[in-house]
Design a protein around this motif. Structure first.
Motif, PDB file in Angstrom:
ATOM      1  N   GLU A  94      14.575 -19.169  28.490  1.00  0.00           N
ATOM      2  CA  GLU A  94      13.373 -18.334  28.360  1.00  0.00           C
ATOM      3  C   GLU A  94      12.128 -19.207  28.546  1.00  0.00           C
ATOM      4  O   GLU A  94      12.065 -20.321  28.024  1.00  0.00           O
ATOM      5  CB  GLU A  94      13.387 -17.690  26.982  1.00  0.00           C
ATOM      6  N   PRO A  95      11.149 -18.759  29.288  1.00  0.00           N
ATOM      7  CA  PRO A  95      10.025 -19.612  29.669  1.00  0.00           C
ATOM      8  C   PRO A  95       9.078 -19.969  28.525  1.00  0.00           C
ATOM      9  O   PRO A  95       8.873 -19.193  27.603  1.00  0.00           O
ATOM     10  CB  PRO A  95       9.285 -18.778  30.707  1.00  0.00           C
ATOM     11  N   ALA A 127      13.288 -16.333  34.740  1.00  0.00           N
ATOM     12  CA  ALA A 127      14.193 -17.256  34.052  1.00  0.00           C
ATOM     13  C   ALA A 127      15.647 -16.839  34.260  1.00  0.00           C
ATOM     14  O   ALA A 127      16.509 -17.675  34.550  1.00  0.00           O
ATOM     15  CB  ALA A 127      13.854 -17.310  32.564  1.00  0.00           C
ATOM     16  N   LEU A 160       9.101 -24.647  36.128  1.00  0.00           N
ATOM     17  CA  LEU A 160      10.540 -24.487  36.244  1.00  0.00           C
ATOM     18  C   LEU A 160      11.173 -25.776  36.745  1.00  0.00           C
ATOM     19  O   LEU A 160      10.477 -26.643  37.294  1.00  0.00           O
ATOM     20  CB  LEU A 160      10.842 -23.331  37.211  1.00  0.00           C
ATOM     21  N   LEU A 192       5.392 -20.523  28.561  1.00  0.00           N
ATOM     22  CA  LEU A 192       4.230 -20.335  29.428  1.00  0.00           C
ATOM     23  C   LEU A 192       3.016 -21.036  28.836  1.00  0.00           C
ATOM     24  O   LEU A 192       2.864 -21.127  27.620  1.00  0.00           O
ATOM     25  CB  LEU A 192       3.917 -18.851  29.594  1.00  0.00           C
ATOM     26  N   HIS A 250       4.425 -21.183  34.502  1.00  0.00           N
ATOM     27  CA  HIS A 250       5.784 -21.474  34.052  1.00  0.00           C
ATOM     28  C   HIS A 250       6.289 -22.620  34.915  1.00  0.00           C
ATOM     29  O   HIS A 250       6.476 -22.462  36.118  1.00  0.00           O
ATOM     30  CB  HIS A 250       6.630 -20.213  34.261  1.00  0.00           C
ATOM     31  N   PRO A 293       8.310 -12.961  33.386  1.00  0.00           N
ATOM     32  CA  PRO A 293       8.799 -14.318  33.139  1.00  0.00           C
ATOM     33  C   PRO A 293      10.280 -14.340  32.736  1.00  0.00           C
ATOM     34  O   PRO A 293      11.024 -15.224  33.162  1.00  0.00           O
ATOM     35  CB  PRO A 293       7.897 -14.818  32.007  1.00  0.00           C
TER      36      PRO A 293
END
Length: 161
Positions: free
Chosen positions: A37-38, A30, A51, A40, A49, A26
């Motif tokens: 930073e993801p 990113a 986006l 989740l 995730h 992840p």
């Protein structure tokens, strides 16, 4: 979509789609997409995730395994000149069947009726937009489509009725 309202164009590959490669963490996803930073969350069996720009990433054991693109705002991906995101769903399925017949690709209908070219890792799902059903492409690690276990447990988000 880009700042000027045009969709990004991504290329499919046997290792992912666009700048994303299967088995990325992840944090790598990113970093590649230049996003924070993801955050989740679980979607069934997989970490998801969300986006920007209509892209969703799904992780299996912390590694990228599936990328779903929104039919309207996600990046566009072409296969043999056909737009995989946002086309009429029936035309998209016929296109994949024609590709399979012409090039010998392996086809699979998933349990929800979606059509996939397993050897390319491409799965077309329907996405309802107003009164229309448009194509929502998912790019999946090939072994997920070859394994009955994973095929029956593919992320089903984005499918509406």
């Amino acid at each position: 979509m880009s700042a000027d309202g045009e969709r990004e164009c991504w290329e499919p590959s046997d290792t992912g789609v666009g700048p994303l490669r299967f088995r990325m963490s992840p944090a790598e996803v990113a970093e590649t997409l230049l996003v924070p930073e993801p955050q989740l969350h679980m979607d069934g069996l997989y970490e998801q995730h969300n986006l920007p720009n209509g892209v969703k990433a799904f992780y299996d054991a912390g590694k990228l395994a599936c990328v779903a693109l929104d039919a309207v705002v996600g990046p566009q991906v072409f296969l043999a000149g056909f737009p995989l995101a946002g086309s009429d769903h029936g035309q998209g399925q016929q296109f994949l069947l024609d590709q399979a017949a012409e090039h010998g690709h392996c086809i699979l209908f998933t349990s929800d009726g979606s059509l996939s070219l397993t050897d390319l890792g491409i799965l077309l799902r329907p996405q309802r937009v107003g009164e229309a059903w448009l194509t929502r492409p998912l790019f999946v690690r090939e072994e997920w489509l070859e394994s009955e276990y994973y095929r029956d447990r593919l992320p089903l988000e984005g499918v509406t009725d």
